[in-house]
Design a protein around this motif. Structure first.
Motif, mmCIF file in Angstrom:
data_model
loop_
_atom_site.group_PDB
_atom_site.id
_atom_site.type_symbol
_atom_site.label_atom_id
_atom_site.label_comp_id
_atom_site.label_asym_id
_atom_site.label_seq_id
_atom_site.Cartn_x
_atom_site.Cartn_y
_atom_site.Cartn_z
ATOM 1 N N GLU A 1 -38.396 -7.055 8.147
ATOM 2 C CA GLU A 1 -37.115 -7.737 7.953
ATOM 3 C C GLU A 1 -36.998 -8.312 6.545
ATOM 4 O OE1 GLU A 1 -33.344 -8.763 8.773
ATOM 5 O OE2 GLU A 1 -34.706 -7.514 9.976
ATOM 6 N N LYS A 2 -38.081 -8.893 6.046
ATOM 7 C CA LYS A 2 -38.065 -9.434 4.681
ATOM 8 C C LYS A 2 -37.861 -8.323 3.653
ATOM 9 C CE LYS A 2 -41.111 -13.331 5.790
ATOM 10 N NZ LYS A 2 -42.480 -13.920 5.630
ATOM 11 N N ARG A 3 -38.537 -7.184 3.867
ATOM 12 C CA ARG A 3 -38.403 -6.059 2.938
ATOM 13 C C ARG A 3 -36.956 -5.555 2.905
ATOM 14 N NH1 ARG A 3 -43.063 -7.302 1.721
ATOM 15 N NH2 ARG A 3 -44.922 -5.989 1.978
ATOM 16 N N ARG A 4 -36.329 -5.489 4.067
ATOM 17 C CA ARG A 4 -34.954 -4.987 4.122
ATOM 18 C C ARG A 4 -33.991 -5.912 3.385
ATOM 19 N NH1 ARG A 4 -34.467 -2.584 10.377
ATOM 20 N NH2 ARG A 4 -35.755 -0.726 9.975
ATOM 21 N N LYS A 5 -34.196 -7.206 3.518
ATOM 22 C CA LYS A 5 -33.342 -8.156 2.803
ATOM 23 C C LYS A 5 -33.537 -8.037 1.299
ATOM 24 C CE LYS A 5 -32.967 -11.577 6.520
ATOM 25 N NZ LYS A 5 -33.322 -12.954 6.965
ATOM 26 N N ARG A 6 -34.792 -7.903 0.877
ATOM 27 C CA ARG A 6 -35.070 -7.742 -0.554
ATOM 28 C C ARG A 6 -34.503 -6.427 -1.078
ATOM 29 N NH1 ARG A 6 -36.011 -11.784 -3.583
ATOM 30 N NH2 ARG A 6 -37.541 -10.745 -4.905
ATOM 31 N N HIS A 7 -34.550 -5.398 -0.255
ATOM 32 C CA HIS A 7 -33.977 -4.089 -0.617
ATOM 33 C C HIS A 7 -32.488 -4.243 -0.948
ATOM 34 C CE1 HIS A 7 -33.444 0.374 -0.120
ATOM 35 N NE2 HIS A 7 -32.243 -0.001 0.283
ATOM 36 N N GLN A 8 -31.752 -4.926 -0.082
ATOM 37 C CA GLN A 8 -30.321 -5.119 -0.305
ATOM 38 C C GLN A 8 -30.058 -5.981 -1.535
ATOM 39 O OE1 GLN A 8 -27.949 -3.439 1.213
ATOM 40 N NE2 GLN A 8 -29.537 -2.442 2.449
ATOM 41 N N SER A 9 -30.894 -6.981 -1.734
ATOM 42 C CA SER A 9 -30.729 -7.842 -2.912
ATOM 43 C C SER A 9 -30.964 -7.068 -4.195
ATOM 44 C CB SER A 9 -31.704 -9.025 -2.836
ATOM 45 O OG SER A 9 -31.440 -9.832 -1.715
ATOM 46 N N ASN B 1 -34.152 5.540 -14.747
ATOM 47 C CA ASN B 1 -34.477 5.780 -13.341
ATOM 48 C C ASN B 1 -35.901 5.378 -12.974
ATOM 49 O OD1 ASN B 1 -32.020 6.903 -12.349
ATOM 50 N ND2 ASN B 1 -32.460 8.785 -13.468
ATOM 51 N N ASP B 2 -36.856 5.723 -13.834
ATOM 52 C CA ASP B 2 -38.250 5.441 -13.516
ATOM 53 C C ASP B 2 -38.530 3.940 -13.466
ATOM 54 O OD1 ASP B 2 -37.727 5.554 -16.283
ATOM 55 O OD2 ASP B 2 -39.862 5.684 -16.745
ATOM 56 N N GLU B 3 -37.968 3.201 -14.429
ATOM 57 C CA GLU B 3 -38.208 1.764 -14.455
ATOM 58 C C GLU B 3 -37.546 1.071 -13.266
ATOM 59 O OE1 GLU B 3 -40.288 0.297 -16.373
ATOM 60 O OE2 GLU B 3 -40.697 2.136 -17.495
ATOM 61 N N ILE B 4 -36.358 1.522 -12.894
ATOM 62 C CA ILE B 4 -35.668 0.928 -11.746
ATOM 63 C C ILE B 4 -36.458 1.152 -10.466
ATOM 64 C CG2 ILE B 4 -33.636 1.222 -10.255
ATOM 65 C CD1 ILE B 4 -31.958 1.502 -12.791
ATOM 66 N N LEU B 5 -37.030 2.341 -10.302
ATOM 67 C CA LEU B 5 -37.817 2.618 -9.102
ATOM 68 C C LEU B 5 -39.116 1.821 -9.081
ATOM 69 C CD1 LEU B 5 -38.137 4.180 -6.468
ATOM 70 C CD2 LEU B 5 -39.190 6.036 -7.772
ATOM 71 N N LEU B 6 -39.821 1.775 -10.208
ATOM 72 C CA LEU B 6 -41.081 1.026 -10.261
ATOM 73 C C LEU B 6 -40.843 -0.469 -10.070
ATOM 74 C CD1 LEU B 6 -42.789 2.952 -13.214
ATOM 75 C CD2 LEU B 6 -43.405 3.067 -10.799
ATOM 76 N N ASP B 7 -39.761 -0.978 -10.650
ATOM 77 C CA ASP B 7 -39.438 -2.399 -10.490
ATOM 78 C C ASP B 7 -39.044 -2.733 -9.053
ATOM 79 O OD1 ASP B 7 -39.982 -2.897 -13.128
ATOM 80 O OD2 ASP B 7 -37.878 -2.907 -13.782
ATOM 81 N N TYR B 8 -38.537 -1.744 -8.333
ATOM 82 C CA TYR B 8 -38.140 -1.949 -6.933
ATOM 83 C C TYR B 8 -39.319 -2.422 -6.087
ATOM 84 C CZ TYR B 8 -37.056 -0.554 -2.109
ATOM 85 O OH TYR B 8 -36.889 -0.531 -0.746
ATOM 86 N N PHE B 9 -40.448 -1.772 -6.248
ATOM 87 C CA PHE B 9 -41.617 -2.132 -5.432
ATOM 88 C C PHE B 9 -42.158 -3.520 -5.808
ATOM 89 C CE2 PHE B 9 -41.725 2.579 -5.153
ATOM 90 C CZ PHE B 9 -41.585 2.672 -3.787
ATOM 91 N N LYS B 10 -41.962 -3.911 -7.057
ATOM 92 C CA LYS B 10 -42.348 -5.265 -7.455
ATOM 93 C C LYS B 10 -41.378 -6.290 -6.855
ATOM 94 C CE LYS B 10 -44.018 -3.514 -11.911
ATOM 95 N NZ LYS B 10 -43.769 -3.514 -13.383
ATOM 96 N N PHE B 11 -40.106 -5.940 -6.869
ATOM 97 C CA PHE B 11 -39.064 -6.861 -6.419
ATOM 98 C C PHE B 11 -39.173 -7.155 -4.925
ATOM 99 C CE2 PHE B 11 -34.884 -8.092 -4.911
ATOM 100 C CZ PHE B 11 -34.401 -8.927 -5.902
ATOM 101 N N ILE B 12 -39.380 -6.111 -4.118
ATOM 102 C CA ILE B 12 -39.377 -6.332 -2.661
ATOM 103 C C ILE B 12 -40.622 -7.064 -2.193
ATOM 104 C CG2 ILE B 12 -37.898 -4.345 -2.177
ATOM 105 C CD1 ILE B 12 -40.377 -2.805 -1.293
ATOM 106 N N LYS B 13 -41.620 -7.177 -3.055
ATOM 107 C CA LYS B 13 -42.839 -7.896 -2.677
ATOM 108 C C LYS B 13 -42.558 -9.385 -2.516
ATOM 109 C CE LYS B 13 -47.589 -8.674 -4.191
ATOM 110 N NZ LYS B 13 -48.609 -8.358 -5.210
#
Length: 586
Positions: free
Chosen positions: A383-391, A574-586
Motif C-alpha cells: 500500500e505504501k509503495r502504491r501511494k509513492r508510485h502515484q506521488s 528516461n533512464d534517470e526517471i526510472l532509476l530515481d523511481y526506485f529511490k523515491f518509492i522507498k
C-alpha cells in the motif's frame, strides 16, 4: 478436389488433417509447391501466405499461442527454414506447439553445388523436440528409364530400396514419422520439424488421393495424481509460516476462482504475479519490482519464504530472481505437466500436474491455515509503495514512464494486450493492469525479434481486440511483420520511440559517448510514418503528455484500417526517471 501427384505430399497433408491441424502458414516457394497445392485446395485448412519466413513463423506462433494447439509453417528448401529458427527457439522455451514443415531436395541433389541446398536434417538441433526426416517416394522412379534412374541410385540405401521394391515400407515409415512428430507437438506443447524430400516434377496434380494412410489413434496426455506425493507436501505446507507463490507466464483463466480465493484467504501465503501471469486478486502482489527493489538486507530476510511454490512459464523480473537465488527457500516446488526449471538453484520437487489440477487436489486436503503475519505485513508495504508510485508520477516530466502510465490506463475493456520485449515489458510490469485485460509477451527467449508478427498472429485468432505496445528498435527490427494481408482493422500498435535502445542507458556503461550511442544505445532518426503509408496503417504521432491523452481518446475507435500511434519520448531523461523511481518509492 485437387491434390499433388506426389504421394509423400498427399501423406503429409492428409495426416495434418487427421491430427486436426487447421491453420497453415505458407511462405511461397517452388520446392514446397506439392505441399502448397495440397493445403490450399482443401477447404478444411485455413491457409495464410506470408513471404518473410521469420515473420511467418512468429505469425504462426501467435496463432498457436491463442489456440494452444499445433499450427504449421511450410517453406521451401535452403535458407528459408533457417529464418524460422528464432520462432522455433521461442516456441521451445515458451512451450508453444509449432510444426515446421520444410521441403527439401532428394539426397542426390545435396552437396553437389546446387543453389538453395543446405543440410536440413535436424537443423534445429535440441530446440525441436522431434525431427522427422522423411524418405523419398520410389513409385515414380520405377517409371523412369535406366539413364534417368542412375542419379537416384547413387547410395547403397537407395539401391536397396529401389530393387527390393520397398515403397510400401517407405510409406509406412513416413506415416509413422509424421504421426510421431505431430503427436509430440501436441502432447509436449513444443516445436517439431518434418523435413520432406521432393523430386521434380513438383506441380503435377491428380483429382483423387493415391494413398490410404493406416488408421491412427490420437493420443492425449493423462494427469496422474500421486496421493502419497501430495500428502508428503501437505505436512511441510501445514508447518510453514511463510509460503510464497510465484506465477510466471500463464494463460488466462487457467485457475478456477475458488482456488484463487482459498489461497487469498491464507495469511501465511504471499502470491507474486507478473503482468503475463493473467492471475488477479486484490490480495495478490503484482508489480514485483515495485515491492522488492527498495528492500534492504533485513527486509529481504523477512521476505524469505520457507516454501516457494511456482507455476507458469518464465519470469520477467530480474529482481525476484536475484532475491530468491540469494535468499533461497528451504523448499521449492514447481507445478507443471512438462518441465521444471531450477531458476533459483533450489528446486526440490517437480509436480507433474497442471496448476489447476494440483491446487484442486492439494487445497482440498489443506486442513487449516497456519497463523502468520507474513501476508498482512507485506500488504502494508504494498500500500505504501502504491501511494509513492502515484506521488512520483506527479513530480516527473513527460517520459517513457509517464507514457506507459497513460497508455496502460487507456487499454479497452475486455481486450488483449501484447507487449514487446526489453523495456516495453519491464515498464508494463511496474503498473497494475485491470483484471479484464489479458496479457501476452514472447518471454521464451525474450528477444525483440518477432514480437510484432506474434501480436498480429494473435490478433487474427483472438476473439478480443488486440493492442500491441513495443519499443522502437523492436518495431523497426520486425517491420516486415506489417507485410501481411490478414491484419484486422481493430488491431492497434503503440510504438514508444525514444530514438534507440533506451534500456541500455539503465545498465552500467559509459553513457553519452559516441561509442555508446553507436554500439549500445543505437541512436537513430527513424519514424514509423512511411511504413504506415506503405502498409495501409492509419498513422498518428505525439510528443507530449497532453497530446498523448488526447490521441488515446479516439485511438481505439472503429476504423477502416489498423492504426499505429508513435509516441516520441526524450531519450536523455528516461533512464534517470526510472532509476530515481526506485529511490523515491522507498
Amino acid at each position: 478436389m485437387k491434390h499433388s501427384k506426389i504421394p509423400l505430399s498427399q501423406t503429409v497433408v492428409t495426416l495434418c488433417k487427421t491430427h486436426n491441424i487447421k491453420h497453415i502458414v505458407i511462405s511461397p516457394g517452388s520446392r514446397n509447391a506439392p505441399l502448397t497445392i495440397g493445403f490450399t485446395h482443401d477447404d478444411f485448412f485455413e491457409c495464410y501466405s506470408i513471404v518473410d519466413e521469420r515473420c511467418a513463423a512468429f505469425f504462426a506462433l501467435g496463432i498457436a499461442q491463442q489456440l494452444q494447439e499445433p499450427v504449421a509453417v511450410v517453406c521451401t528448401s535452403g535458407s528459408a527454414l533457417l529464418n524460422y529458427y528464432p520462432a522455433v527457439s521461442e516456441a521451445y522455451y515458451s512451450r508453444i506447439p509449432l510444426v515446421v514443415i520444410s521441403a527439401d531436395r532428394p539426397k542426390h541433389l545435396i552437396g553437389i553445388g546446387d543453389g538453395q541446398t543446405i543440410k536440413q536434417k535436424n537443423v534445429y538441433g535440441e530446440h525441436s523436440l522431434y525431427n522427422a526426416n522423411l524418405k523419398l517416394d520410389l513409385l515414380e522412379n520405377k517409371r523412369r528409364n535406366k539413364d534417368d534412374e542412375l542419379p537416384i541410385l547413387k547410395s547403397i540405401e537407395n539401391k536397396l530400396e529401389y530393387f527390393l521394391g520397398l515403397q510400401k515400407d517407405i510409406q509406412t515409415y513416413n506415416e509413422s514419422e509424421i504421426h510421431d512428430a505431430l503427436t509430440v507437438a501436441k502432447l509436449e506443447s513444443a516445436p517439431v520439424h518434418i523435413n520432406i524430400p521432393f523430386d521434380e516434377p513438383l506441380y503435377d496434380t491428380v483429382e483423387e488421393l493415391t494413398i490410404k494412410p493406416k488408421p491412427f489413434n490420437l493420443k492425449s496426455r493423462i494427469e496422474k495424481i500421486d496421493d502419497f506425493e501430495i500428502d508428503s507436501l501437505l505436512d511441510l505446507w501445514h508447518s510453514a509460516k511463510r509460503k510464497m507463490i510465484l506465477v510466471g507466464v500463464l494463460q488466462p483463466n487457467s485457475i478456477e476462482e475458488q482456488w484463487i480465493q482459498q489461497i487469498a484467504d491464507d495469511d501465511s501465503i504471499l502470491v507474486f504475479t507478473e503482468t503475463t501471469s493473467n492471475l488477479n486478486h486484490p490480495d495478490f502482489f503484482p508489480s514485483i519490482d515495485k515491492i522488492i527493489a527498495p528492500l534492504e538486507a533485513e527486509e529481504f530476510k523477512a521476505l524469505q519464504p520457507d516454501i516457494l511454490l511456482t507455476f507458469g512459464g518464465l519470469v520477467v523480473s530480474k529482481k525476484i530472481k536475484a532475491f530468491l537465488r540469494q535468499y533461497k527457500p528451504e523448499h521449492h516446488w514447481h507445478v507443471d505437466m512438462l518441465r521444471a526449471n531450477d531458476t533459483f538453484f533450489s528446486l526440490s520437487k517437480h509436480v507433474q500436474l497442471t496448476p489447476n489440477t494440483f491446487l484442486e487436489t492439494f487445497l482440498s486436503k489443506v486442513t487449516h491455515h497456519t497463523k502468520s503475519t507474513y501476508k498482512s505485513s507485506w500488504l502494508s508495504v504494498r500500500e505504501k509503495r502504491r501511494k509513492r508510485h502515484q506521488s512520483y508520477l506527479k513530480t516527473i516530466s513527460f517520459s517513457d514512464f509517464k507514457a506507459f502510465d497513460s497508455i496502460l490506463k487507456s487499454i479497452p475493456k475486455d481486450s488483449q494486450l501484447q507487449v514487446g520485449n526489453s523495456s516495453a515489458i519491464r515498464y508494463t510490469q511496474l503498473f497494475q493492469l485491470r483484471k479484464d485485460i489479458s496479457v501476452f509477451c514472447n518471454r521464451g527467449t525474450s528477444g525483440i525479434d518477432g514480437s510484432t508478427s506474434t501480436a498480429i498472429g494473435s490478433a487474427v485468432l483472438s476473439n478480443q481486440r488486440v493492442t500491441f505496445i513495443t519499443g522502437d528498435l523492436s518495431f523497426f527490427y520486425d517491420s516486415n511483420a506489417l507485410w501481411n494481408n490478414y491484419i484486422p482493422n481493430s488491431f492497434r500498435i503503440i510504438v514508444i520511440n525514444n530514438g534507440g535502445g533506451g534500456i541500455f542507458r539503465i545498465l552500467p556503461g559509459h553513457k553519452n559517448t559516441e561509442n555508446f550511442d553507436t554500439y549500445f544505445e543505437t541512436k537513430h532518426p527513424l519514424t514509423a510514418k512511411q511504413l504506415c503509408e506503405m502498409y495501409g496503417f492509419e498513422y498518428h504521432n505525439v510528443s507530449n503528455e497532453a497530446a498523448l491523452n488526447e490521441s488515446l481518446d479516439s485511438f481505439y475507435s472503429v476504423s477502416s484500417q489498423p492504426k499505429l500511434l508513435e509516441v516520441f519520448t526524450p531519450s536523455t531523461v528516461n533512464d534517470e526517471i526510472l532509476l530515481d523511481y526506485f529511490k523515491f518509492i522507498k
